[in-house]
Design a protein around this motif. Structure first.
Motif, PDB file in Angstrom:
ATOM      1  N   SER A 175      -7.897   7.119   6.895  1.00  0.00           N
ATOM      2  CA  SER A 175      -9.256   7.252   6.357  1.00  0.00           C
ATOM      3  C   SER A 175      -9.261   7.974   5.004  1.00  0.00           C
ATOM      4  N   ASN A 176      -8.110   8.496   4.588  1.00  0.00           N
ATOM      5  CA  ASN A 176      -8.032   9.117   3.261  1.00  0.00           C
ATOM      6  C   ASN A 176      -7.233   8.264   2.275  1.00  0.00           C
ATOM      7  N   ILE A 177      -6.989   7.012   2.647  1.00  0.00           N
ATOM      8  CA  ILE A 177      -6.344   6.061   1.732  1.00  0.00           C
ATOM      9  C   ILE A 177      -7.376   4.988   1.414  1.00  0.00           C
ATOM     10  N   LEU A 178      -7.687   4.825   0.133  1.00  0.00           N
ATOM     11  CA  LEU A 178      -8.694   3.843  -0.262  1.00  0.00           C
ATOM     12  C   LEU A 178      -8.016   2.645  -0.916  1.00  0.00           C
ATOM     13  N   ILE A 179      -8.633   1.486  -0.732  1.00  0.00           N
ATOM     14  CA  ILE A 179      -8.023   0.264  -1.254  1.00  0.00           C
ATOM     15  C   ILE A 179      -8.813  -0.247  -2.466  1.00  0.00           C
ATOM     16  N   GLY A 180      -8.140  -0.256  -3.618  1.00  0.00           N
ATOM     17  CA  GLY A 180      -8.746  -0.818  -4.823  1.00  0.00           C
ATOM     18  C   GLY A 180      -8.058  -2.126  -5.145  1.00  0.00           C
ATOM     19  N   LEU A 181      -8.573  -2.828  -6.147  1.00  0.00           N
ATOM     20  CA  LEU A 181      -7.937  -4.103  -6.507  1.00  0.00           C
ATOM     21  C   LEU A 181      -6.553  -3.877  -7.099  1.00  0.00           C
ATOM     22  N   ASP A 182      -6.302  -2.666  -7.609  1.00  0.00           N
ATOM     23  CA  ASP A 182      -4.982  -2.383  -8.154  1.00  0.00           C
ATOM     24  C   ASP A 182      -4.117  -1.595  -7.177  1.00  0.00           C
ATOM     25  N   GLY A 183      -4.404  -1.721  -5.900  1.00  0.00           N
ATOM     26  CA  GLY A 183      -3.549  -1.099  -4.892  1.00  0.00           C
ATOM     27  C   GLY A 183      -4.230   0.046  -4.161  1.00  0.00           C
ATOM     28  N   ALA A 184      -3.429   0.743  -3.330  1.00  0.00           N
ATOM     29  CA  ALA A 184      -3.990   1.831  -2.533  1.00  0.00           C
ATOM     30  C   ALA A 184      -4.034   3.118  -3.353  1.00  0.00           C
ATOM     31  N   LYS A 185      -4.998   3.967  -3.031  1.00  0.00           N
ATOM     32  CA  LYS A 185      -5.125   5.259  -3.733  1.00  0.00           C
ATOM     33  C   LYS A 185      -5.336   6.375  -2.721  1.00  0.00           C
ATOM     34  N   ILE A 186      -4.711   7.503  -2.998  1.00  0.00           N
ATOM     35  CA  ILE A 186      -4.907   8.667  -2.135  1.00  0.00           C
ATOM     36  C   ILE A 186      -6.247   9.309  -2.484  1.00  0.00           C
ATOM     37  N   ALA A 187      -7.019   9.657  -1.438  1.00  0.00           N
ATOM     38  CA  ALA A 187      -8.304  10.332  -1.652  1.00  0.00           C
ATOM     39  C   ALA A 187      -8.353  11.611  -0.818  1.00  0.00           C
ATOM     40  N   ASP A 188      -9.472  12.291  -0.904  1.00  0.00           N
ATOM     41  CA  ASP A 188      -9.799  13.471  -0.107  1.00  0.00           C
ATOM     42  C   ASP A 188      -8.756  14.591  -0.229  1.00  0.00           C
ATOM     43  N   LEU A 189      -8.862  15.307  -1.331  1.00  0.00           N
ATOM     44  CA  LEU A 189      -7.955  16.455  -1.507  1.00  0.00           C
ATOM     45  C   LEU A 189      -8.580  17.746  -0.976  1.00  0.00           C
ATOM     46  N   GLY A 190      -9.496  17.582  -0.017  1.00  0.00           N
ATOM     47  CA  GLY A 190     -10.236  18.727   0.535  1.00  0.00           C
ATOM     48  C   GLY A 190      -9.351  19.709   1.280  1.00  0.00           C
ATOM     49  N   CYS A 191      -8.212  19.245   1.807  1.00  0.00           N
ATOM     50  CA  CYS A 191      -7.313  20.161   2.533  1.00  0.00           C
ATOM     51  C   CYS A 191      -6.120  20.564   1.686  1.00  0.00           C
ATOM     52  N   ALA A 192      -5.996  19.971   0.487  1.00  0.00           N
ATOM     53  CA  ALA A 192      -4.768  20.163  -0.308  1.00  0.00           C
ATOM     54  C   ALA A 192      -4.559  21.623  -0.677  1.00  0.00           C
ATOM     55  N   LYS A 193      -3.292  22.002  -0.819  1.00  0.00           N
ATOM     56  CA  LYS A 193      -3.006  23.367  -1.273  1.00  0.00           C
ATOM     57  C   LYS A 193      -1.769  23.386  -2.164  1.00  0.00           C
ATOM     58  N   TRP A 194      -1.723  24.399  -3.017  1.00  0.00           N
ATOM     59  CA  TRP A 194      -0.558  24.571  -3.875  1.00  0.00           C
ATOM     60  C   TRP A 194       0.553  25.141  -3.021  1.00  0.00           C
ATOM     61  N   ILE A 195       1.762  24.650  -3.253  1.00  0.00           N
ATOM     62  CA  ILE A 195       2.884  25.050  -2.410  1.00  0.00           C
ATOM     63  C   ILE A 195       3.092  26.572  -2.464  1.00  0.00           C
ATOM     64  N   ASN A 196       2.788  27.193  -3.641  1.00  0.00           N
ATOM     65  CA  ASN A 196       3.012  28.645  -3.727  1.00  0.00           C
ATOM     66  C   ASN A 196       1.904  29.463  -3.062  1.00  0.00           C
ATOM     67  N   GLU A 197       0.853  28.776  -2.559  1.00  0.00           N
ATOM     68  CA  GLU A 197      -0.170  29.516  -1.806  1.00  0.00           C
ATOM     69  C   GLU A 197       0.381  29.896  -0.430  1.00  0.00           C
ATOM     70  N   GLY A 198       1.465  29.174  -0.027  1.00  0.00           N
ATOM     71  CA  GLY A 198       2.184  29.477   1.204  1.00  0.00           C
ATOM     72  C   GLY A 198       1.300  29.789   2.376  1.00  0.00           C
ATOM     73  N   LYS A 199       1.572  30.910   3.001  1.00  0.00           N
ATOM     74  CA  LYS A 199       0.879  31.244   4.235  1.00  0.00           C
ATOM     75  C   LYS A 199      -0.508  31.844   4.014  1.00  0.00           C
ATOM     76  N   GLU A 200      -0.854  32.049   2.702  1.00  0.00           N
ATOM     77  CA  GLU A 200      -2.214  32.564   2.451  1.00  0.00           C
ATOM     78  C   GLU A 200      -3.253  31.571   2.947  1.00  0.00           C
TER      79      GLU A 200
ATOM     80  N   TYR B 294       0.837  -1.198   0.000  1.00  0.00           N
ATOM     81  CA  TYR B 294       0.000   0.000   0.000  1.00  0.00           C
ATOM     82  C   TYR B 294       0.877   1.255   0.000  1.00  0.00           C
ATOM     83  N   MET B 295       1.929   1.214   0.819  1.00  0.00           N
ATOM     84  CA  MET B 295       2.784   2.397   0.939  1.00  0.00           C
ATOM     85  C   MET B 295       3.432   2.753  -0.388  1.00  0.00           C
ATOM     86  N   ARG B 296       3.820   1.745  -1.138  1.00  0.00           N
ATOM     87  CA  ARG B 296       4.450   2.019  -2.424  1.00  0.00           C
ATOM     88  C   ARG B 296       3.492   2.799  -3.343  1.00  0.00           C
TER      89      ARG B 296
END
Ligand SMILES: Nc1ncnc2c1ncn2[C@@H]1O[C@H](COP(=O)(O)OP(=O)(O)OP(=O)(O)O)[C@@H](O)[C@H]1O
Length: 411
Positions: free
Chosen positions: A127-152, A103-105
């Protein structure tokens, strides 16, 4: 796109996730919904998810606004990942180290992609890692941010998985996701997040940010795994490995060839996907799929298509049942151990007279090693979820069940 909402499959802190079905194609997908007036974060997630594409991240399928029970709902459509969240899987049984590596890979390949795109996930956890038959997948990009958004952008995420610099409110960069990866390995191995003895989120943030401690490593893990953890859980973010470096760490690298072989197969969109059946005949996946035999992929499709059912499917899921109804009741079902009917429609049945055994043998060979479906012919347009969960691997059955309903609706 016309679609029907099915069973609720997950509830997060701000949204509800349901299974859903496209009327025209019978495709199953997941829909994350929230009242339109509170949908700012979901719309942000929509914008981010729609801009990326990676096999290790849950894929985007669109969005719309519906009116349901007098409320306007914002809906984000995603690929449906059949095995559910890692945090739920480990409540049923803990993961062994080999599975954690597998899964980690996948997760770190997904994370490497995000980081190269300039995105910080900000909420990596079981709880934001989902398991499919082809391996684990990252989910829930609700908190994600672009690195250049920085402290904004404000600090976001889940306190127990936060890195020290995040807990102090200093910075939330790529290295914060790497710390969260370390916490997720601990969660996968022990069944609970790190810092088990903290009593509330505020004391967690204080301890993580200011005590100088790192979470306790599970003593039963191999030295390789502990070394991997120590490279994620460094107090100084600059000293943590990057996602690209972690992929070369012996914990992931040593078995990567073996793991790649196991996850070589794409998740099938239906059980008529010959690769799915062929591959299952060759090897077991890390989800311990039992051997389910080979499918002669061509003739069943051709023959099933002869049913030519003008589908107006009515597809519903509730806690115990998946019910698939078609206008002419053309449907596949089974009674007992080895018989399968393709229809309860007399006209359609005539088409199959004399050939249904062959069809059954080609189409559902070894079906009983998947599960025993005991729906009687009498209720042949209903599949009992209970029947699917009877044997040990629920994930596999749920996947099969949805694949199965997909084919039926595609006919
Ligand atoms: N694409 C999907 N396929 C299958 N199940 C899913 C999918 N997306 C989400 N889920 C289920 O729904 C749950 C909640 O989803 P998600 O984490 O996206 O919601 P959230 O409101 O953003 O949660 P959080 O509290 O982490 O902010 C997941 O833990 C998982 O069980």
């Amino acid at each position: 796109m016309d679609w029907t909402r099915g069973k609720t499959i997950g509830r997060g802190s701000f949204a509800t996730v349901s299974a859903a079905l496209v009327h025209r194609t019978g495709e199953v997908f997941a829909v994350k919904s929230v009242e339109y007036s509170k949908s700012e974060l979901l719309q942000r997630e929509d914008k981010i998810l729609s801009s990326i594409k990676c096999p290790h991240i849950v894929s985007y399928k669109g969005c719309d606004v519906t009116n349901e029970n007098g409320k306007n709902m914002y809906n984000l459509f995603m690929e449906y990942v059949s095995g559910g969240a890692v945090s739920d899987v480990i409540q049923k049984s803990l993961l062994d180290e080999f599975t954690i590596k597998s899964y980690m890979r996948s997760i770190i390949l997904g994370l490497e992609y995000l980081h190269l795109e300039g995105l910080v996930h900000c909420d990596i956890k079981g709880s934001n890692i989902l398991i499919g038959l082809d391996g684990a997948k990252i989910a829930d990009l609700g908190c994600a941010k672009w690195i250049n958004e920085g402290k904004e952008m404000p600090i976001s995420g889940t306190p127990l998985f936060m890195a020290p610099e995040v807990a102090r409110g200093d910075d939330q960069g790529f290295a914060a996701d790497i710390w969260a990866i370390g916490c997720t390995v601990i969660e996968m191995a022990t069944g609970h997040p790190p810092w088990v003895d903290v009593i509330d989120p505020v004391s967690a943030l204080y301890r993580i940010g200011f005590s100088g401690e790192v979470p306790e490593f599970p003593s039963f893990l191999s030295n390789e795994a502990k070394d991997f953890l120590s490279n994620c859980l460094r107090k100084d973010p600059k000293e943590r490995m990057t996602a690209t470096q972690l992929l070369k760490h012996p914990f992931l690298d040593s078995h990567s060839k073996q793991i790649q072989n196991l996850f070589r197969h794409n998740s099938p969109t239906s059980i008529l996907d010959s690769d799915f059946w062929d591959s299952m005949g060759e090897t077991e996946s890390p989800l311990n799929l039992t051997h389910i035999g080979y499918l002669n992929s061509n003739s069943p499709i051709e023959r099933l298509k002869r049913l030519s059912c003008p589908i107006t499917p009515n597809w519903t899921i509730n806690d115990d049942w998946v019910t698939i109804r078609c206008e002419q009741h053309a449907i596949a079902t089974t009674s007992g151990s080895d018989s399968v009917w393709v229809s309860d429609d007399e006209e359609a049945e005539e088409l199959y007279e004399g050939s249904s055994d062959e069809l059954v043998n080609n189409y559902f060979r070894d079906i009983n090693s998947i599960c025993s479906i005991s729906t009687s012919r009498r209720d042949c347009n209903s599949f009992s979820r209970r029947d699917f969960v009877r044997s040990s691997n629920v994930t596999k059955h749920e996947h099969f069940m949805l694949s199965f309903s997909t084919i039926l609706l595609e006919l």
